[in-house]
Structures are given as structure tokens and as C-alpha cells.
Design an enzyme around this catalytic site. Sequence first.
Site, mmCIF file in Angstrom:
data_model
loop_
_atom_site.group_PDB
_atom_site.id
_atom_site.type_symbol
_atom_site.label_atom_id
_atom_site.label_comp_id
_atom_site.label_asym_id
_atom_site.label_seq_id
_atom_site.Cartn_x
_atom_site.Cartn_y
_atom_site.Cartn_z
ATOM 1 N N GLY A 111 1.039 -1.580 0.060
ATOM 2 C CA GLY A 111 -0.186 0.233 0.317
ATOM 3 C C GLY A 111 1.133 1.348 0.275
ATOM 4 O O GLY A 111 1.886 1.168 0.077
ATOM 5 N N CYS A 121 -3.922 10.795 11.010
ATOM 6 C CA CYS A 121 -3.127 11.836 10.240
ATOM 7 C C CYS A 121 -3.097 13.342 10.528
ATOM 8 O O CYS A 121 -2.013 14.415 11.212
ATOM 9 C CB CYS A 121 -3.241 11.603 8.894
ATOM 10 S SG CYS A 121 -4.739 11.891 7.970
ATOM 11 N N HIS A 133 -1.328 16.983 3.254
ATOM 12 C CA HIS A 133 -3.231 17.395 3.760
ATOM 13 C C HIS A 133 -2.466 19.123 4.716
ATOM 14 O O HIS A 133 -1.645 19.238 4.595
ATOM 15 C CB HIS A 133 -3.608 17.128 5.226
ATOM 16 C CG HIS A 133 -4.267 15.106 4.795
ATOM 17 N ND1 HIS A 133 -4.923 15.228 3.817
ATOM 18 C CD2 HIS A 133 -4.525 14.805 5.647
ATOM 19 C CE1 HIS A 133 -4.920 13.929 4.380
ATOM 20 N NE2 HIS A 133 -4.977 13.871 4.913
#
Length: 336
Positions: free
Chosen positions: A10, A129, A242
Amino acid sequence: MKVAIVGASGAVGQEFLKILNQRNFPLDELILFGSSRSAGSTYNFRGKDIVVKELKHDTDDFKGVDFVFASAGAGTSKEFEKDITKYGAVMIDNSSAFRMDNDVPLVVPECNAKDALERPRNVIANPNCTTIMMVVVLQAIENLSHIKRIHISSYQSASGAGAAAMKELQQQYKEMVETGEVKTIEKFPHQLAYNVIPQIDKMTENDYTKEEMKMFNETRKIMHSDVRTSATCVRVSSLRSHSESVWAETEKPLTADEVREALRKAPGVTVVDDAQNYVYPMPLESAGKDDVYVGRIRKDLANDNGITLWLTGDQIRKGAALNAVQIAEWLIENEK
């Protein structure tokens, strides 16, 4: 030192490989695990090809392993927790599976590294996160004056939904350019290209999403605080970093200069803040970097005890893989 990665194929698993190599993590053997679909894949680490093994129950695969970095989803983490830890390995889990369990520490090394020493199940949870990046910044302010309330709007990249989501965003832009219409909408609830989606994760009964409630609950646990957080989490078309717009109310008033100076000294933080010359951090620039970048630091005009700031950071690095590796590094240095 023997290390394993669960979920090696991943986006976060691949980032683990990069970070362990870049930081020269002291390991002698690396084992990679994945699903039956990814088993047999080969990845190169420090000049050696390593074949991904299928994660299975009731094996001796984790015997002698010191650290296991798990990033294969909450269901897999819950299912294989006992298999991973039964021989004494420290499981540092990147999913939401154990974050709010009372007997599992939730750790951001810049804030509460010592919590990692108390782990009855030998499991340490990596926070969400968005929470990680926020508390790294807010800890420096908390050290000046206790934070009572936080209001936050997040601007979260496609990477937060995984590698397939990043590909989907790129595919959507390709379709728009080629045909003027988006046909591929699978990983997001709506088209993300040329759009923002004011929903991340499922809705809860109070009309906040699970992502927004993670920020409320996880912040309190990490900072050992009664702070109250009200969040609106938004998916934007940034690829892997982000960003967050944060309003923090402290017990005593702080000046922007006090906060700016504290953040310049804070571990894991880079201040990019020259408002009059339009200098501030952006997700395009924080991608691939380790630190959380902070700017637009100013007094809140609506609250005398309020500070407003903007931050951005790489969701896959500090928001996931890097934080987990830093936990392991801290334990190697400090656990006796």
C-alpha cells in the site's frame, strides 16, 4: 534488529520502505507481509529483493521480530493482533483499530513519547493523520498556555484515502481534459477533480463525521488534555499533503510573536510565515517533507485569547509512516 511491515504494497507500506532506508533505521532483517493478492510481489530494500509473504494465522512468522509496522486497515489489525505480538514484537499500528483503547497508547513523539513505554498489549497506535499534524504544532502553544478550545477546518488530500484514490483523482482530471466529463467515481462519494467534498469518513449520529470525531477524541488522549475540538474535514484535490486552518483559544492571551518563536523552536515544525510578502506554506511544497509547515500565524480578531494559524504536511510521511518510525526510534533510544 528484525523489522516487519504488514501492508507492504500500500501507499503507507511503500513509504515505510523509503523512510526506513532514508533514516538508516538500524535493522538487520526486513520482512514484508501483504494480502493474498499482493503476496509474491518483490520490493528492493538496501540492494536486496524482498518477496512479500501472505499474512496468515498460526505461524511463527513474527518470531524474533522486534517491531512490526502495520498499515493494512483496521479489520486486518484486529484480526492479526495476537499473531503479531505473541512472540514479543511491538506492533505500531497505523489504522484506527486501537486508538481509543485504554490499554493502547496513542503516540506522537513530539508530544507524548513516554506513553509508548506503557503498552500492556505490546500495541502502540499511530493517530489519525490530521490529528498528528495538528498536535505537533499545538504542543508548542500548549507549553505556553493551556489550550481550552480548538476550531479547525481541514483540507485533506486524496492520499488520505489510499494509493487507489490518488490514481482516481489523476484519472478524473485526465477524463475531464479528454472528454469534459468525469466517469470514474469509486473511491470518493463524489467527483473530486475541480471540486471539494465536505465529508471524510462516515457520518455519526451527531452529524459530525468519524474523521471529525477522531480529531476531538484523539487530541485529548495524546495531549492529556480536556481541550475541546470542533472540526470540519474536507477532501480537496491536493495529491498527498493535508492542510489545516486552526483557531486555538488559550487560557491566557498570547501574542503572535510569542507563538511564532515557540514554533520556530518546536521539534518537527518549520515556520514559513512572512505575511506581508505573501510567504506561507502550501501543500505542493510540503509534499515529501518530514516537518509540519506553519504560517499565517496571527491573533484571532474574534477572541482576545485566540490564535489563528495555517499548517500543511505530508499525509503519508508525518501523517502516517514517519510518525510510526519515529516511535520505534524513540523506543530504541530510551527503553531500558
